[in-house]
Write a protein that holds these residues in place. Structure first.
Motif, PDB file in Angstrom:
ATOM      1  N   SER A   1       0.807  -1.223   0.000  1.00 25.11           N
ATOM      2  CA  SER A   1       0.000   0.000   0.000  1.00 25.11           C
ATOM      3  C   SER A   1       0.835   1.265   0.000  1.00 25.11           C
TER       4      SER A   1
ATOM      5  N   PRO B   1       1.031   6.544 -13.218  1.00 27.77           N
ATOM      6  CA  PRO B   1       0.241   5.332 -12.990  1.00 27.77           C
ATOM      7  C   PRO B   1       0.672   4.255 -13.976  1.00 27.77           C
ATOM      8  N   PRO B   2       0.710   2.983 -13.527  1.00 28.47           N
ATOM      9  CA  PRO B   2       1.079   1.926 -14.458  1.00 28.47           C
ATOM     10  C   PRO B   2       0.032   1.797 -15.564  1.00 28.47           C
ATOM     11  N   PRO B   3       0.469   1.326 -16.749  1.00 29.72           N
ATOM     12  CA  PRO B   3      -0.455   1.222 -17.869  1.00 29.72           C
ATOM     13  C   PRO B   3      -1.389   0.022 -17.772  1.00 29.72           C
ATOM     14  N   GLY B   4      -1.259  -0.796 -16.761  1.00 26.74           N
ATOM     15  CA  GLY B   4      -2.054  -2.022 -16.646  1.00 26.74           C
ATOM     16  C   GLY B   4      -3.520  -1.728 -16.371  1.00 26.74           C
ATOM     17  N   PRO B   5      -4.287  -2.794 -16.163  1.00 30.46           N
ATOM     18  CA  PRO B   5      -5.715  -2.630 -15.889  1.00 30.46           C
ATOM     19  C   PRO B   5      -5.926  -1.876 -14.591  1.00 30.46           C
TER      20      PRO B   5
ATOM     21  N   LEU C   1      -7.462  -0.951 -11.051  1.00 30.45           N
ATOM     22  CA  LEU C   1      -7.694  -1.979 -10.032  1.00 30.45           C
ATOM     23  C   LEU C   1      -9.138  -2.175  -9.651  1.00 30.45           C
ATOM     24  N   LEU C   2      -9.800  -1.104  -9.395  1.00 33.75           N
ATOM     25  CA  LEU C   2     -11.165  -1.178  -8.873  1.00 33.75           C
ATOM     26  C   LEU C   2     -11.880   0.065  -9.375  1.00 33.75           C
ATOM     27  N   PRO C   3     -13.204   0.062  -9.311  1.00 30.67           N
ATOM     28  CA  PRO C   3     -13.936   1.280  -9.682  1.00 30.67           C
ATOM     29  C   PRO C   3     -13.511   2.477  -8.831  1.00 30.67           C
TER      30      PRO C   3
ATOM     31  N   GLY D   1      -4.233   2.747   0.106  1.00 30.90           N
ATOM     32  CA  GLY D   1      -3.010   2.630  -0.684  1.00 30.90           C
ATOM     33  C   GLY D   1      -3.080   1.585  -1.781  1.00 30.90           C
ATOM     34  N   THR D   2      -3.902   0.565  -1.601  1.00 30.99           N
ATOM     35  CA  THR D   2      -3.959  -0.488  -2.635  1.00 30.99           C
ATOM     36  C   THR D   2      -5.197  -0.399  -3.518  1.00 30.99           C
TER      37      THR D   2
ATOM     38  N   PHE E   1     -16.676   5.140  -6.123  1.00 35.64           N
ATOM     39  CA  PHE E   1     -16.213   3.787  -5.826  1.00 35.64           C
ATOM     40  C   PHE E   1     -17.096   2.673  -6.383  1.00 35.64           C
TER      41      PHE E   1
ATOM     42  N   VAL F   1     -17.541  -1.142 -13.824  1.00 39.73           N
ATOM     43  CA  VAL F   1     -16.364  -0.933 -14.675  1.00 39.73           C
ATOM     44  C   VAL F   1     -16.394  -1.912 -15.829  1.00 39.73           C
TER      45      VAL F   1
END
Lengths: 238, 238, 238, 238
Positions: free
Chosen positions: A50, A230-234, A236-238, C139-140, C224, C228
């Motif tokens: 985190s 920010p990483p170009p990946g998917p 994480l969450l909405p 953080g995550t 939130f 998505v």
């Protein structure tokens, strides 16, 4: 026989050494380490997951020393981290004292079991366990070829294993701030040499191995605590 | 009924066999395995995560044998790995002896509990647990269809489960170097057949199953310990 | 010395504080926490992995409060979540009572061990453990720079560590619904202040730290619980 | 208030119910579950990670039932899986008997603790724990919005938690093949109703909830055990 076979054989020897060291320590000496080792390993994994992308996620003066040697942080930054880490360790132990008692903190201080190990042996054991931990940090955080997103739990796993092995012997600090916090609050300084010198020596040795044997073909990366996009990946969450 | 149903049913049978084997062993025979099994599994997970992209992350002569059969490493390379692994295992146990005592190493040596199991039974149990471990290595490391980045913890999980099940029975080595290191230091060779023959037999059987039943539709990959370019995914940390 | 060094030092201090706090608590006070802490942490990890992309995966009124403060959920949505969470907690405890006995539920109720800690101390300890948990969630889950797909196990790890540390002291709820469910079924309300006020205070403090110190350079994200599209990454399974 | 708030509140209630259920069971009734639960959860995680992309990674007749209801496998395929799973479970227990003794298998058989729970209560508890397990399977394996690559450890986590909670009460099978294997070898059939009816009922209920409440906006995916091309992500290892 592929290129780099000698380097690869060194890596295999180190890895096998690490697993035999840890399993023999747990079975031969420590036996009651489960909740302590799991709590230590999982909290570090959660914090690195985190907060690692913000400060680098050291939380350990020995890791900061290794990153300084690897030129991923400068001297002033490392000094600020060291102050923050020792202060944070003291506050963590202080909260336990204020809410429960000084005896709780004394019982949670890392100390050397002198029936089992000499001071020199304790320093060597803490150095070896931290050497393995810092190798894991280098191999998963700095090495771009490592698998994606495994570093928090790889680091946590190295702590679970090292702490489980050393808990009844040296205290299993693997981190000078882990030793300092409860020591400064409880006044129990018996384990000082083990938790201070051991991890710092281990971290320096891990850098030597990584720098001169393991990482010879690796491209350089920018300094460690720089901000990243920010990483170009998917997402994480909405 | 989809194509490949027989292969899939074999896989389901193997998987279900594995989980019943492990749970019955833990409940029926072993019961005190937690810290040892966790330390063993998590240190291997951490080492595979951090060093697996360098040497392949075997740390186990049985896995090197399986990779040799699968032509992911050549004979000379495998021989170098075996020497490195046995030497590393001995050094790991030597550090424990030098810093604590020979009794600690003897207590951490894998041995067969002959009240519970015969030598033949011990070899069979080590073979089955290592068979499952090597299947997990093949399925997560060599199979390109496996989920991303799970292999370190899948391998660690197979070790936690196998070691927890066998610890009080055969010692739960799953790895000849895990058995050899403390044996050569402490002079306790009682478990030799179990920790040497068992894992090698299990690894060879796993290769047979993977090669002739499971992997029939899989594209070939280059030799195992070759260098790879950095993955195209998101960079891990600053 | 890199930009943001003061923020980074704060992060290092917080992280080091967290790990010393947890390890000293486990060693100094709690000692029997393993199965309870693992079950709590792994069930939350599994639920967040499987349902987090649907509802956000709070399952904890304190996390819903933090998300409300962070404007990731509106007031009506938060109220609906709170009702659902307290009702779900009560049903979970009711199933235990109906299938076993009221004594089982009473034994599973979180309570304060007044030999070890005062009520004020218990509130402070629950607040600190939940503060760390909510920092890990922020953080995550909210921070786009965090490593991919680690959030379920990072959150589970924070719960394993916090619960292992507090189990014999405050009960280690870290979640008002965890405290409420068995309390309303068994009628044991002694721990009310600790499991209700503690986590809510800790969650609010984590939001303050995250909002005003840690996240200053972070881009905003949409609310939130919005739907998505599927992530562009590799599809998981056939 | 976002769309789908009622569905989200149902999800929050289910999740909170699950965590209170598990934690109250562990603290209130079971207490010795650590090595058994860890071995069970980690072996399933390792098997799902390594073989899940081949057969789907059920290893559990209740999960196969859920996949049949969800039309991810056809009736003949499910029948083949069921035969394979029960046969595999029997072989796993047979190996334990042949290498150790029938008493070991009897001690590892799942049985109902009738001092603590009635047969009806045991069925209900196994149903609820398997309901949660199958929700986790649906949410991480079938739902394309779930985070990447977490499904093996999410499934393993649901098993660790459910087994830790139920071990001393119903045996914590969560899987008819886990119950059948040692029962057919040892002849101990006392737990039959709990480990057979409970998981099948729980799996069917999880499908009902997922189909009619949770998954309403989800795109369809192809049948479960079809072959897939290699994922486009980074290759795992050399």
């Amino acid at each position: 026989m592929a290129d780099g076979w000698l380097r690869n054989a060194v890596v295999e020897a180190i890895g096998t050494m690490a697993l035999v060291f840890v399993t023999v320590m747990v079975l031969g000496v420590s036996g009651l380490a489960t909740p302590a080792a799991l709590a230590y390993g999982f909290i570090v994994a959660a914090l690195v997951a985190s907060l690692g992308h913000i400060s680098g996620g050291h939380f350990n003066p020995a890791i900061t020393l290794a990153m300084l040697l690897a030129r991923k942080i400068d001297v002033l930054g490392a000094a600020a981290y060291w102050v923050a880490q020792f202060a944070g360790g003291a506050v963590g132990a202080l909260v336990v004292m204020l809410s429960t008692s000084e005896e709780s903190v004394a019982a949670g201080t890392t100390r050397v079991n002198e029936e089992v190990v000499s001071i020199g042996g304790a320093i060597a054991l803490e150095a070896l366990a931290t050497f393995i931990l810092v190798l894991v940090v280098f191999g998963t955080v700095l090495d771009e070829r490592s698998p994606v997103s495994v570093y928090p739990f790889a680091i946590g796993g190295a702590i679970i294993a090292g702490n489980a092995g050393l808990l009844q012997v040296t205290g299993g600090a693997l981190n000078p701030a882990r030793g300092f916090g409860p020591a400064v609050v409880s006044g129990e300084w018996d384990g000082l040499a083990a938790w201070l010198a051991g991890p710092l020596i281990g971290a320096a040795l891990a850098w030597v191995l990584y720098q001169f044997v393991i990482s010879d073909r690796q491209p350089s990366k920018p300094d460690f605590p720089e901000p990243v996009p920010p990483p170009p990946g998917p997402s994480l969450l909405p």
